[in-house]
Design an enzyme around this catalytic site. Structure first.
Site, PDB file in Angstrom:
ATOM      1  CD  GLN A  99      40.711  32.791  49.231  1.00  0.00           C
ATOM      2  OE1 GLN A  99      40.564  33.699  48.424  1.00  0.00           O
ATOM      3  NE2 GLN A  99      40.770  32.991  50.545  1.00  0.00           N
ATOM      4  CE1 TYR A 180      34.391  38.314  45.931  1.00  0.00           C
ATOM      5  CE2 TYR A 180      35.544  38.023  48.010  1.00  0.00           C
ATOM      6  CZ  TYR A 180      35.350  38.730  46.836  1.00  0.00           C
ATOM      7  OH  TYR A 180      36.092  39.852  46.581  1.00  0.00           O
ATOM      8  NE  ARG A 227      41.090  34.413  54.808  1.00  0.00           N
ATOM      9  CZ  ARG A 227      41.412  35.665  54.507  1.00  0.00           C
ATOM     10  NH1 ARG A 227      40.849  36.277  53.477  1.00  0.00           N
ATOM     11  NH2 ARG A 227      42.308  36.320  55.220  1.00  0.00           N
ATOM     12  N   GLY A 314      48.724  39.938  55.927  1.00  0.00           N
ATOM     13  CA  GLY A 314      48.503  40.417  54.577  1.00  0.00           C
ATOM     14  C   GLY A 314      49.439  41.535  54.184  1.00  0.00           C
TER      15      GLY A 314
END
Length: 360
Positions: A99, A180, A227, A314
């Site tokens: 990623q 982000y 994503r 996760g």
């Protein structure tokens, strides 16, 4: 419809199940933002996942190298560290995408070389505080990127993807979620530009489409994933109409033939937050990964109803390196120690017992 342990092919990559290991920042990179033998062991322990998506990996060459930290993929040493990870995962029979991300306004000056000012689509600071070497500090005001600087950001993603190819990864996930830089462009709460990268959904998605096109020089489109997190408020993120806007973004991505679209949407949304995954599912006809606190039963239901093709987990993978085997055998799961999520060393990272070890 699909079951949790039914195989699936994404692009030309055969997956043995629908159980994806979600990307999770663990702060175990060594000085220089280099993943080492401990990280290689951590990922290899979890190689039974249908697909591993690595932790968020920096493409910004100005990201500082202090520890504890996230890893990078901008120089030879970092590439060598990731080569060790990828090779170890492959020897264990696994598949791993890296990623790639840029922190944008969520970087603190102390986390950037020379104390640089963070950059963003617009000069709007993230909400809340960021953890630095001095503890929690308020987010700094970012500088809005100039038009002629954006190609450099795009080129940074492409350069990191080329290193990922050399390191032996199976594919790329572009981090367009969780506040982000790419996410900052996509959502109108953080992007108030009036030029060709702001305003309309198509303009706000321009940088994402340019990044994909640039990475395509090194990777086929069916090995590139994206994503998104349309409603995640983390780091002060917001959007005025996420269901409509992200359905349009999904529609822009649909014709490209990507490996997958990975959508983060909590199973239980806070009151007042719209559900966007259904609209995205209609707009994007390729493989869809859903993430957002899924338990096994929830995952089975989502797959059976055709709401997703894969489910990313996760916390369950943090504490259960052999999660697919545990579910196949209907055994109990280890509990995760949250106090070790972002610490250093093996504790809470590579020392969780596998079922094979427990059973002797």
């Amino acid at each position: 419809m699909a079951a949790l342990f039914s195989p699936l092919t994404i692009g030309d990559l055969a997956l043995p199940s629908r159980i994806v290991m979600a990307p999770m920042t663990r702060h175990r990179a060594s000085y220089g933002k280099i993943p080492g033998e401990l990280s290689a062991l951590y990922y290899a322990q979890r190689a039974s996942a249908a697909l591993i998506i690595s932790e968020s990996t920096e493409i910004d060459p100005f990201s500082a190298i202090d520890v504890p930290t996230r890893p990078g993929l901008t120089n030879d040493d970092q590439e060598a560290g990731w080569r060790l990870v990828a090779n170890t995962v492959h020897k264990a029979g696994g598949r791993i995408f890296v990623q790639l991300s840029h922190m944008g306004r969520t970087a603190h000056p102390s986390q950037l070389c020379g104390g640089r000012q963070p950059v963003a689509p617009s000069a709007l600071a993230a909400a809340g505080t960021v953890y630095t070497a001095k503890g929690a500090e308020p987010y700094a005001s970012p500088r809005a990127l100039e038009l002629d600087e954006i190609p450099t950001i795009v080129a940074g993603f492409a350069a990191a993807s080329a290193r990922a190819k050399s390191a032996g990864f199976d594919g790329i996930e572009i981090h367009g979620a969780n506040g982000y830089l790419v996410d900052q462009f996509l959502r109108d709460g953080s992007n108030i530009r009036t030029d060709s990268y702001g305003g309309s959904v198509k303009n706000r998605a321009r940088i994402l489409l340019e990044i994909i096109e640039a990475i395509e020089a090194h990777w086929p489109l069916n090995r590139i994933g994206v994503r998104l997190s349309p409603t995640n408020p983390y780091q002060g993120m917001s959007d005025s109409d996420p269901a409509s806007h992200f359905a349009q973004i999904a529609g822009l991505l649909d014709p490209l033939g990507l490996a997958y679209l990975h959508v983060v949407e909590p199973l239980v949304q806070p009151e007042g937050y719209p559900v966007t995954a259904a609209a995205i599912r209609l707009a994007f006809t390729g493989p869809l990964i859903l993430a957002g606190g899924f338990k096994r039963a929830h995952a089975e239901q989502a797959l059976a109803k055709g709401r997703a093709d894969l489910i990313a987990f996760g916390q369950a993978f943090i504490a259960n390196p052999d999660l697919p085997m545990r579910w196949r055998q209907n055994t109990t799961l280890n509990s995760a120690d949250k106090s070790t999520y972002y610490t250093q060393g093996a504790k809470g990272y590579t020392d969780y017992p596998s079922l094979e070890l427990v059973q002797g």
